[in-house]
Design an enzyme around this catalytic site. Structure first.
Site, short mmCIF file in Angstrom:
data_model
loop_
_atom_site.label_atom_id
_atom_site.label_comp_id
_atom_site.label_asym_id
_atom_site.label_seq_id
_atom_site.Cartn_x
_atom_site.Cartn_y
_atom_site.Cartn_z
N THR A 129 4.58 -0.19 18.74
CA THR A 129 3.91 0.66 17.73
C THR A 129 2.71 -0.09 17.13
O THR A 129 1.71 0.53 16.79
CB THR A 129 4.87 1.13 16.62
OG1 THR A 129 5.63 0.01 16.17
CG2 THR A 129 5.81 2.21 17.11
N GLU A 169 8.69 -2.39 17.73
CA GLU A 169 7.76 -2.68 16.63
C GLU A 169 6.43 -3.19 17.20
O GLU A 169 5.36 -2.85 16.71
CB GLU A 169 8.34 -3.71 15.66
CG GLU A 169 9.57 -3.23 14.91
CD GLU A 169 9.30 -2.19 13.82
OE1 GLU A 169 8.15 -1.73 13.67
OE2 GLU A 169 10.26 -1.84 13.12
N ASP A 195 1.98 -3.41 9.25
CA ASP A 195 3.42 -3.31 8.91
C ASP A 195 4.27 -3.51 10.16
O ASP A 195 5.28 -4.21 10.15
CB ASP A 195 3.76 -1.90 8.37
CG ASP A 195 3.32 -1.69 6.92
OD1 ASP A 195 2.67 -2.58 6.35
OD2 ASP A 195 3.63 -0.61 6.37
N GLU A 196 3.85 -2.85 11.25
CA GLU A 196 4.65 -2.92 12.49
C GLU A 196 4.73 -4.37 12.98
O GLU A 196 5.78 -4.81 13.45
CB GLU A 196 4.05 -2.05 13.60
CG GLU A 196 3.73 -0.60 13.21
CD GLU A 196 4.95 0.28 12.95
OE1 GLU A 196 6.04 -0.26 12.76
OE2 GLU A 196 4.78 1.51 12.92
N GLU A 199 6.98 8.66 14.09
CA GLU A 199 7.25 8.04 12.79
C GLU A 199 8.13 8.95 11.93
O GLU A 199 9.03 8.48 11.22
CB GLU A 199 5.95 7.75 12.03
CG GLU A 199 5.04 6.71 12.68
CD GLU A 199 5.51 5.27 12.50
OE1 GLU A 199 6.50 5.04 11.77
OE2 GLU A 199 4.92 4.37 13.13
N HIS A 226 7.25 -6.26 10.95
CA HIS A 226 8.61 -5.87 11.36
C HIS A 226 8.98 -6.49 12.70
O HIS A 226 10.12 -6.91 12.91
CB HIS A 226 8.72 -4.34 11.44
CG HIS A 226 8.48 -3.64 10.13
ND1 HIS A 226 8.23 -2.30 10.04
CD2 HIS A 226 8.46 -4.11 8.86
CE1 HIS A 226 8.06 -1.97 8.76
NE2 HIS A 226 8.18 -3.06 8.03
N GLU A 263 8.85 1.89 6.44
CA GLU A 263 8.47 2.75 7.57
C GLU A 263 8.15 4.18 7.12
O GLU A 263 7.28 4.84 7.69
CB GLU A 263 9.61 2.80 8.59
CG GLU A 263 9.73 1.57 9.47
CD GLU A 263 8.62 1.49 10.52
OE1 GLU A 263 7.99 2.53 10.82
OE2 GLU A 263 8.38 0.39 11.04
N TRP A 306 0.84 -1.21 0.00
CA TRP A 306 0.00 0.00 0.00
C TRP A 306 0.86 1.25 0.00
O TRP A 306 2.02 1.23 0.46
CB TRP A 306 -0.95 0.00 1.21
CG TRP A 306 -0.28 0.04 2.56
CD1 TRP A 306 0.15 -1.03 3.30
CD2 TRP A 306 0.05 1.21 3.32
NE1 TRP A 306 0.72 -0.61 4.47
CE2 TRP A 306 0.67 0.76 4.52
CE3 TRP A 306 -0.12 2.59 3.13
CZ2 TRP A 306 1.12 1.64 5.50
CZ3 TRP A 306 0.34 3.46 4.12
CH2 TRP A 306 0.95 2.99 5.29
N HIS A 346 4.62 5.48 6.86
CA HIS A 346 3.78 5.69 8.04
C HIS A 346 3.66 7.17 8.39
O HIS A 346 2.56 7.70 8.56
CB HIS A 346 4.33 4.91 9.25
CG HIS A 346 4.42 3.43 9.01
ND1 HIS A 346 5.06 2.59 9.86
CD2 HIS A 346 3.93 2.67 7.99
CE1 HIS A 346 4.98 1.34 9.40
NE2 HIS A 346 4.31 1.38 8.26
FE LIG Z 1 8.00 0.26 13.00
FE LIG Z 2 6.18 2.79 11.80
#
Ligand SMILES: [Fe+2]
Ligand SMILES: [Fe+2]
Length: 330
Positions: free
Chosen positions: A168, A165, A197-198, A76, A201, A112, A33, A115
């Site tokens: 977040t 991670e 995403d976090e 971020e 990660h 990242e 995305w 974000h």
């Molecule tokens: Fe992150």
């Molecule tokens: Fe992030």
């Protein structure tokens, strides 16, 4: 051999698998995305309608919510600090050809970066916050850097990133829930996808640690112990508003996040427990006496911390930040 050289050897040993870990945990540019997927299309005919909708829905969100969203966005946006820090970790090398760890850091950074980008654009369009004050805080935070106590040690740094991670993930996910409760589906989707995403990660950094436990269990245990004993410092702990001294805004930002249940001291303990479970700390073998003691300390820590977390009292009233003018919020 000094423990530092062993760390470098371990990083070189693990490096052969990093390319495949990039494939496993990161998503190629063409498939992932982008911020514009969640924002009004500025080339489209419906731009102004979509913008009006964002601004109308924004009116439903309370003061503390905006403070938290702003603080999360600024955290971020301080990505240059994190990238430059990780590039300097022992075993990461961006010169003399391609080191797979440096490639990991660049590709992770590239993910990242979206974000802060999407949150920044949303906040700008919402009309609810003072962007100039926010921009000044971001510039301050990047200029101030951070001090996370990991040195250049990959073991400590990967404990830190595994923890962060997940932290977040928790906070973006909770913000998504609050937005949804207030009928703001678009913002909820945006924060939900960031939290996804976090989580990826988090799994990646946790696997790095898992692999280190297999080859250097005692030193990895001591590094985990060291990080948890000194406590995980939040990356935005130097947060300040314009005209104020370094770090002065962090505590109130953190209180605000606790007050609305986005990130609390219980979450901190939960994350610690999840890391202990994930790395099966109770089952690690071949430990030195010192590392055995470190393990004992870690196994008992969540209970001890939970008792303290229960006692923490958070101020009931909102703290007023320059980022969000109360007059603009109902
Ligand atoms: Fe992150
Ligand atoms: Fe992030």
């Amino acid at each position: 051999m000094s423990s530092k050289n062993v760390r470098l050897e371990v990083m070189q040993f693990l490096e052969k698998d990093v390319e495949s870990l990039i494939e496993k945990y990161l998503i190629p540019v063409e498939k992932i995305w982008q911020p514009t997927d969640f924002l009004p299309n500025s080339e489209g005919n419906r731009f102004f309608e979509e913008l009006t909708e964002i601004r109308e829905l924004s009116k439903e969100l309370p003061y503390d919510f905006w403070v938290v969203l702003v603080g999360d966005m600024i955290t971020e946006e301080a990505l240059p600090t994190y990238e430059s820090w990780l590039m300097d970790v022992e075993g990461v090398n961006q010169v003399d050809g391609e080191n797979a760890w440096a490639k990991w850091v660049r590709h992770w950074t590239a993910e990242e970066n979206r974000h802060g980008d999407v949150l920044n654009k949303y906040l700008y369009l919402s009309g609810r916050v003072n962007m100039r004050e926010i921009e000044k805080t971001t510039q301050h935070l990047i200029a101030d850097g951070f001090d996370i106590g990991t040195d250049r040690d990959p073991y400590k740094n990967f404990v830190y990133t595994s923890f962060q991670e997940l932290a977040t993930y928790v906070s973006h996910n909770r913000v998504a829930k609050l937005a949804k409760e207030k009928g703001n589906k678009q913002l909820a989707k945006m924060c939900k996808i960031i939290s996804g995403d976090e989580m990826r990660h988090h799994h990646a950094y946790s696997e790095f640690v898992e692999r280190i436990f297999k080859v250097d269990p005692s030193q990895m245990m001591l590094a985990f112990h060291y990080m948890m004993k000194q406590k995980i410092t939040m990356p935005a702990h130097f947060l300040r508003e314009s005209g104020d001294k370094i770090g002065t805004a962090f505590e109130e930002f953190s209180n605000t996040a606790q007050r609305i249940g986005v990130y609390t001291s219980k979450d901190y303990v939960d994350i610690l427990q999840k890391l202990i479970n994930r790395w099966e700390i109770d089952k690690i073998t071949n430990l030195s006496d010192e590392a055995e003691k470190a393990r004992d300390y870690l196994m008992k820590l969540p209970n001890r911390m939970m008792r303290l977390a229960d006692r923490i009292k958070i101020p009931e009233n909102s703290f007023q930040f320059k980022w969000v003018e109360p007059a603009r919020i109902k």
